[in-house]
Design a protein around this motif. Structure first.
Motif, mmCIF file in Angstrom:
data_model
loop_
_atom_site.group_PDB
_atom_site.id
_atom_site.type_symbol
_atom_site.label_atom_id
_atom_site.label_comp_id
_atom_site.label_asym_id
_atom_site.label_seq_id
_atom_site.Cartn_x
_atom_site.Cartn_y
_atom_site.Cartn_z
ATOM 1 N N PRO B 39 0.802 -1.227 0.000
ATOM 2 C CA PRO B 39 0.000 0.000 0.000
ATOM 3 C C PRO B 39 0.842 1.289 0.000
ATOM 4 O O PRO B 39 0.324 2.343 -0.362
ATOM 5 C CB PRO B 39 -0.833 -0.094 1.282
ATOM 6 N N LEU B 40 2.115 1.188 0.365
ATOM 7 C CA LEU B 40 2.982 2.369 0.254
ATOM 8 C C LEU B 40 3.053 2.845 -1.193
ATOM 9 O O LEU B 40 3.329 4.011 -1.465
ATOM 10 C CB LEU B 40 4.401 2.038 0.730
ATOM 11 N N HIS B 41 2.815 1.937 -2.126
ATOM 12 C CA HIS B 41 2.884 2.270 -3.554
ATOM 13 C C HIS B 41 1.503 2.440 -4.186
ATOM 14 O O HIS B 41 1.379 3.082 -5.225
ATOM 15 C CB HIS B 41 3.623 1.169 -4.317
ATOM 16 N N ASP B 43 -1.732 2.859 -2.357
ATOM 17 C CA ASP B 43 -2.859 3.265 -1.515
ATOM 18 C C ASP B 43 -2.501 4.597 -0.835
ATOM 19 O O ASP B 43 -1.792 4.637 0.158
ATOM 20 C CB ASP B 43 -3.076 2.144 -0.486
ATOM 21 N N ILE B 45 -4.189 6.674 0.907
ATOM 22 C CA ILE B 45 -4.652 6.855 2.289
ATOM 23 C C ILE B 45 -3.702 6.154 3.264
ATOM 24 O O ILE B 45 -3.280 6.720 4.276
ATOM 25 C CB ILE B 45 -6.102 6.336 2.430
ATOM 26 N N PHE B 46 -3.336 4.932 2.947
ATOM 27 C CA PHE B 46 -2.395 4.212 3.804
ATOM 28 C C PHE B 46 -1.039 4.929 3.836
ATOM 29 O O PHE B 46 -0.455 5.141 4.904
ATOM 30 C CB PHE B 46 -2.199 2.772 3.303
ATOM 31 N N GLN B 49 -1.702 8.500 5.746
ATOM 32 C CA GLN B 49 -2.266 8.519 7.099
ATOM 33 C C GLN B 49 -1.637 7.488 8.028
ATOM 34 O O GLN B 49 -1.540 7.712 9.228
ATOM 35 C CB GLN B 49 -3.787 8.305 7.034
ATOM 36 N N VAL B 50 -1.242 6.345 7.509
ATOM 37 C CA VAL B 50 -0.678 5.299 8.370
ATOM 38 C C VAL B 50 0.843 5.351 8.367
ATOM 39 O O VAL B 50 1.484 5.314 9.405
ATOM 40 C CB VAL B 50 -1.173 3.891 7.947
ATOM 41 N N ALA B 51 1.444 5.458 7.185
ATOM 42 C CA ALA B 51 2.904 5.378 7.090
ATOM 43 C C ALA B 51 3.586 6.750 7.180
ATOM 44 O O ALA B 51 4.795 6.814 7.384
ATOM 45 C CB ALA B 51 3.301 4.676 5.797
ATOM 46 N N GLY B 52 2.813 7.836 7.006
ATOM 47 C CA GLY B 52 3.377 9.170 7.219
ATOM 48 C C GLY B 52 4.184 9.722 6.055
ATOM 49 O O GLY B 52 4.993 10.633 6.236
ATOM 50 N N TYR B 53 3.982 9.204 4.859
ATOM 51 C CA TYR B 53 4.656 9.751 3.673
ATOM 52 C C TYR B 53 3.790 10.843 3.049
ATOM 53 O O TYR B 53 2.572 10.871 3.254
ATOM 54 C CB TYR B 53 4.904 8.635 2.654
ATOM 55 N N PRO B 54 4.402 11.740 2.246
ATOM 56 C CA PRO B 54 3.606 12.800 1.603
ATOM 57 C C PRO B 54 2.632 12.268 0.549
ATOM 58 O O PRO B 54 1.631 12.919 0.255
ATOM 59 C CB PRO B 54 4.657 13.715 0.970
#
Lengths: 178, 139
Positions: B39-41, B43, B45-46, B49-54
């Motif tokens: 999901p870093l690639h 999603d 929202i993930f 909101q979850v992983a804290g990337y821009p």
């Protein structure tokens, strides 16, 4: 654990080549490819990465009976009390075995391929992986960096090496800043 | 057509824009083909909101795959002996990437030769996002 068997299919090669913006007909058109030096559809250089499709336990694909960690009703898709579980799965992005969890994010640091010969559509590869070196380094942006290497051999039906892949995964102490 | 030894010299460089304005759709397309749906690639929202990337960001292997196209278009189909490198910076939606291969050495033999390249892929701010090497058989 990598896939044990990897059938190299022409349709999969076509989709993979498209996804990296490569419209070379040697990856998609058997007639045109047949008239080139390689005399048939071959796989692009990074294609073996997609052997993950045949790994039953690959954690970065939604699987039957396993809660996915992407957004749905909630942002993480899983219970909010399980951030550690999310971290573990994010870390699985690396092909390398994960070192002890320390928070932060796991990322793919390096990838190296050795090509013993062109990989062709229609082949059936056997895949075997083993862990390589591990090391640590103090990062500029992410705190302590933990590196772990994994070597994967792709062999043809007669046991000859076709591609050797070496991946290095890194885990950072905190979210990597832009 | 494969490269020919007589057309190459050490220091010679070849570069190609391998993606202009990378889209989230292409990142998802790569996820589908490679099987890596992290999901870093895929999603937003993930990732935010979850992983804290821009935002979501590209798989390192997408950048390497696009860089591979520059190489195979240059040296010819099925000619690579080796290709590898490090993912030195993240690649974001909207990025434009230019991949380059610079000849570092040429080993001449009777029938065919091997050319060694330094490979670098840069974004629109001239930041290197992939840095490595490659080698290939040439005529």
């Amino acid at each position: 654990m990598a896939a044990k068997e990897f059938p190299v299919e022409a349709g999969h090669i076509m989709m993979f080549a498209r996804s990296v913006g490569d419209f070379n007909p040697v990856y998609a058109d058997a007639q045109i490819a047949g008239k080139t030096e390689v005399a048939g559809i071959i796989a692009p250089p990074t294609f073996v990465q997609s052997s993950a499709q045949y790994d039953d336990d690959y954690p970065l694909r939604p699987r039957r009976g396993v809660t996915w960690f992407g957004s749905g009703r909630s942002a993480s898709g899983i219970a909010p009390s399980a951030p550690r579980d999310v971290e573990e799965k994010v870390h699985a992005d690396t092909a390398a075995p994960a070192p002890a969890p320390a928070g932060g994010t796991g990322l793919h640091a390096e990838q190296h391929y050795e090509y013993h010969r062109p990989l062709r559509a229609g082949e059936r590869l056997t895949v075997s992986s083993h862990p390589g070196k591990t090391w640590e380094k103090q990062g500029r942006r992410g705190g302590l960096l933990q590196f772990a290497e994994s070597v994967t051999e792709y062999r043809d039906e007669s046991g000859e090496l076709v591609v050797t892949a070496r991946a290095v995964g890194v885990r950072t102490g905190q979210t990597v800043k832009e | 057509m494969a490269l020919r030894t007589e057309d190459l010299h050490v220091g010679q460089s070849h570069e190609v824009v391998v993606v202009d304005n990378l889209t989230r759709t292409q990142i998802v397309q790569y996820a589908g083909a490679s099987g890596d749906y992290n999901p870093l690639h895929t999603d937003e929202i993930f990732a935010t909101q979850v992983a804290g990337y821009p935002s979501v960001f590209a798989h390192g292997m997408l950048t390497m795959g696009m860089t591979g196209r520059m190489l195979t278009d240059y040296v010819g189909d099925g000619r690579l002996f080796g290709f590898g490198g490090r993912f030195t910076n993240q690649v974001w939606p909207g990025d434009t990437l230019t991949a380059s291969a610079t000849v570092t050495s040429i080993e001449q033999r009777d029938e065919s030769s091997t050319v060694f390249f330094e490979v670098a892929t840069r974004n629109q701010d001239n930041v290197i996002v992939f840095s490595g090497t490659a080698s290939a058989r040439i005529d």
